[in-house]
Design a protein around this motif. Sequence first.
Motif, PDB file in Angstrom:
ATOM      1  N   ILE A  40      14.026  54.572 -65.012  1.00  0.00           N
ATOM      2  CA  ILE A  40      12.743  54.378 -65.350  1.00  0.00           C
ATOM      3  C   ILE A  40      12.115  55.549 -65.876  1.00  0.00           C
ATOM      4  N   PHE A  41      12.306  56.826 -65.635  1.00  0.00           N
ATOM      5  CA  PHE A  41      11.848  57.996 -66.421  1.00  0.00           C
ATOM      6  C   PHE A  41      12.275  58.065 -67.725  1.00  0.00           C
ATOM      7  N   ARG A  42      13.255  57.799 -68.043  1.00  0.00           N
ATOM      8  CA  ARG A  42      13.629  57.976 -69.409  1.00  0.00           C
ATOM      9  C   ARG A  42      13.097  56.629 -70.307  1.00  0.00           C
ATOM     10  N   GLN A  43      12.795  55.876 -69.482  1.00  0.00           N
ATOM     11  CA  GLN A  43      12.093  54.787 -70.360  1.00  0.00           C
ATOM     12  C   GLN A  43      10.495  55.033 -70.715  1.00  0.00           C
ATOM     13  N   GLN A  44      10.052  55.709 -69.730  1.00  0.00           N
ATOM     14  CA  GLN A  44       8.516  56.366 -69.762  1.00  0.00           C
ATOM     15  C   GLN A  44       8.367  57.221 -70.837  1.00  0.00           C
ATOM     16  N   ILE A  45       9.302  58.175 -70.726  1.00  0.00           N
ATOM     17  CA  ILE A  45       9.054  59.353 -71.496  1.00  0.00           C
ATOM     18  C   ILE A  45       9.731  58.966 -73.228  1.00  0.00           C
ATOM     19  N   ASP A  52      19.359  50.949 -73.651  1.00  0.00           N
ATOM     20  CA  ASP A  52      19.552  52.277 -74.235  1.00  0.00           C
ATOM     21  C   ASP A  52      19.348  53.605 -73.083  1.00  0.00           C
ATOM     22  N   ALA A  53      18.426  53.398 -72.295  1.00  0.00           N
ATOM     23  CA  ALA A  53      18.414  54.363 -71.224  1.00  0.00           C
ATOM     24  C   ALA A  53      19.472  54.243 -70.464  1.00  0.00           C
ATOM     25  N   PHE A  54      20.075  53.023 -70.022  1.00  0.00           N
ATOM     26  CA  PHE A  54      21.244  53.182 -69.107  1.00  0.00           C
ATOM     27  C   PHE A  54      22.358  53.749 -69.946  1.00  0.00           C
ATOM     28  N   GLN A  55      22.677  53.776 -71.238  1.00  0.00           N
ATOM     29  CA  GLN A  55      23.588  54.166 -72.063  1.00  0.00           C
ATOM     30  C   GLN A  55      23.450  55.553 -72.033  1.00  0.00           C
ATOM     31  N   TYR A 244      -1.825  57.169 -76.484  1.00  0.00           N
ATOM     32  CA  TYR A 244      -2.199  55.840 -76.902  1.00  0.00           C
ATOM     33  C   TYR A 244      -2.118  55.835 -78.270  1.00  0.00           C
ATOM     34  N   GLU A 245      -2.432  56.971 -79.296  1.00  0.00           N
ATOM     35  CA  GLU A 245      -2.198  56.742 -80.320  1.00  0.00           C
ATOM     36  C   GLU A 245      -0.924  56.723 -80.987  1.00  0.00           C
ATOM     37  N   GLN A 246      -0.024  57.585 -80.421  1.00  0.00           N
ATOM     38  CA  GLN A 246       1.461  57.660 -80.526  1.00  0.00           C
ATOM     39  C   GLN A 246       2.152  56.460 -80.357  1.00  0.00           C
ATOM     40  N   ARG A 247       1.466  55.450 -79.431  1.00  0.00           N
ATOM     41  CA  ARG A 247       2.170  54.366 -79.096  1.00  0.00           C
ATOM     42  C   ARG A 247       1.402  53.044 -79.705  1.00  0.00           C
ATOM     43  N   GLY A 248       1.054  53.366 -81.168  1.00  0.00           N
ATOM     44  CA  GLY A 248       0.437  52.354 -81.871  1.00  0.00           C
ATOM     45  C   GLY A 248      -0.867  51.710 -81.274  1.00  0.00           C
ATOM     46  N   ASN A 249      -1.498  52.167 -80.638  1.00  0.00           N
ATOM     47  CA  ASN A 249      -2.861  51.857 -80.213  1.00  0.00           C
ATOM     48  C   ASN A 249      -2.564  50.528 -79.291  1.00  0.00           C
ATOM     49  N   SER A 250      -1.506  50.598 -78.616  1.00  0.00           N
ATOM     50  CA  SER A 250      -1.149  49.585 -77.533  1.00  0.00           C
ATOM     51  C   SER A 250      -0.929  49.765 -76.280  1.00  0.00           C
ATOM     52  N   PHE A 251      -1.724  49.120 -75.397  1.00  0.00           N
ATOM     53  CA  PHE A 251      -1.772  49.730 -73.861  1.00  0.00           C
ATOM     54  C   PHE A 251      -0.315  48.935 -73.150  1.00  0.00           C
ATOM     55  N   LYS A 252       0.034  48.075 -73.841  1.00  0.00           N
ATOM     56  CA  LYS A 252       1.120  47.474 -73.438  1.00  0.00           C
ATOM     57  C   LYS A 252       2.489  48.296 -73.523  1.00  0.00           C
ATOM     58  N   GLU A 253       2.421  49.442 -74.592  1.00  0.00           N
ATOM     59  CA  GLU A 253       3.282  50.422 -74.741  1.00  0.00           C
ATOM     60  C   GLU A 253       3.523  51.349 -73.392  1.00  0.00           C
ATOM     61  N   PHE A 254       2.511  51.568 -72.614  1.00  0.00           N
ATOM     62  CA  PHE A 254       2.299  52.276 -71.348  1.00  0.00           C
ATOM     63  C   PHE A 254       3.417  51.712 -70.379  1.00  0.00           C
ATOM     64  N   TYR A 255       3.925  50.281 -70.544  1.00  0.00           N
ATOM     65  CA  TYR A 255       4.301  49.539 -69.321  1.00  0.00           C
ATOM     66  C   TYR A 255       5.835  49.532 -69.714  1.00  0.00           C
ATOM     67  N   ILE A 256       6.486  50.223 -70.624  1.00  0.00           N
ATOM     68  CA  ILE A 256       7.733  50.118 -70.776  1.00  0.00           C
ATOM     69  C   ILE A 256       8.499  50.838 -69.670  1.00  0.00           C
ATOM     70  N   GLY A 257       9.472  49.800 -69.090  1.00  0.00           N
ATOM     71  CA  GLY A 257      10.075  50.424 -67.918  1.00  0.00           C
ATOM     72  C   GLY A 257       9.563  49.806 -66.499  1.00  0.00           C
ATOM     73  N   ALA A 258       8.437  49.220 -66.869  1.00  0.00           N
ATOM     74  CA  ALA A 258       7.538  48.950 -65.359  1.00  0.00           C
ATOM     75  C   ALA A 258       8.223  47.701 -64.714  1.00  0.00           C
ATOM     76  N   LYS A 259       9.213  46.821 -65.373  1.00  0.00           N
ATOM     77  CA  LYS A 259       9.551  45.718 -64.611  1.00  0.00           C
ATOM     78  C   LYS A 259      10.705  46.242 -63.494  1.00  0.00           C
ATOM     79  N   TRP A 260      11.527  47.413 -63.957  1.00  0.00           N
ATOM     80  CA  TRP A 260      12.464  48.200 -63.176  1.00  0.00           C
ATOM     81  C   TRP A 260      11.786  48.870 -62.095  1.00  0.00           C
TER      82      TRP A 260
END
Length: 273
Positions: A40-45, A52-55, A244-260
Amino acid sequence: MSSRRQPISTKFKLRSPEYIAGFLSSATNILLTYPVNKLIFRQQIYRLKTVDAFQQLKDEGLLVLYRGMALPLIQKTFSLSIMFGANAHYLHILQSFSKADHWYHQPIASALAGSTEAVLTPLERAQVLLQTPKYNAVLRNGLHAFILMYKHYGIIEYYRGVTLILIRNSVSNIIFFACRKPVKDLLPLASTDFQHSLYDFLSGGLLGALLSTFTYPINVLKNIQQSELGGRHDRPIKIFRLVYEQRGNSFKEFYIGAKWNFIRSLVSWGIIN
């Protein structure tokens, strides 16, 4: 039943069962869920997909996978011990100053316990550095990380990200202790010890998973801030705007890895509760 309140001692007792229970439950949790937490940490960063994080972790090998586990084992066990133990003691102290229980006692006690947990920020800080791939060849272990931070940047570097940790801990504790019993009360009435334990697991797991998802963006910002050595100690709002700007002004991008993170938290907080 007598309405007269018994005198309450405010003396601090480390033998409180809440401290022991928090310590042991957290140790069990870390041993079981550390690999998932690292994924999860790798997905966040790095905004990686799960595969890809698993690999990435697979390529680094088993030794690197468990690299740095001693720090979260120490940090989380003491953090959960403080969370439950200090909450009980702060609540005890607040109630001793009043002739009646007030609704605001628990939120204040929870926030104070969360703030007390922040004394462990240096352990969390070093843990993040050891989980960051670019420091795999730079940092040998947790002790080396502490020495390097102090030698080159001073003691302030131990507390990078402490504001976000204070916010996360206080908010999480207030909601967790306020909702723990009401959530369990929604379940059928338990008639055996096994059912009580099962319902504690289910209610704690569900509440913890929802809370962890709610505070997930705070952890993303905290991990990004703590994954750097040296540099400016920017305010949380500035870090948020930059990410926020680096992630395309998308708050959804803050939740990468959230399901795990939700699944891990479901198991973790079920055990802890």
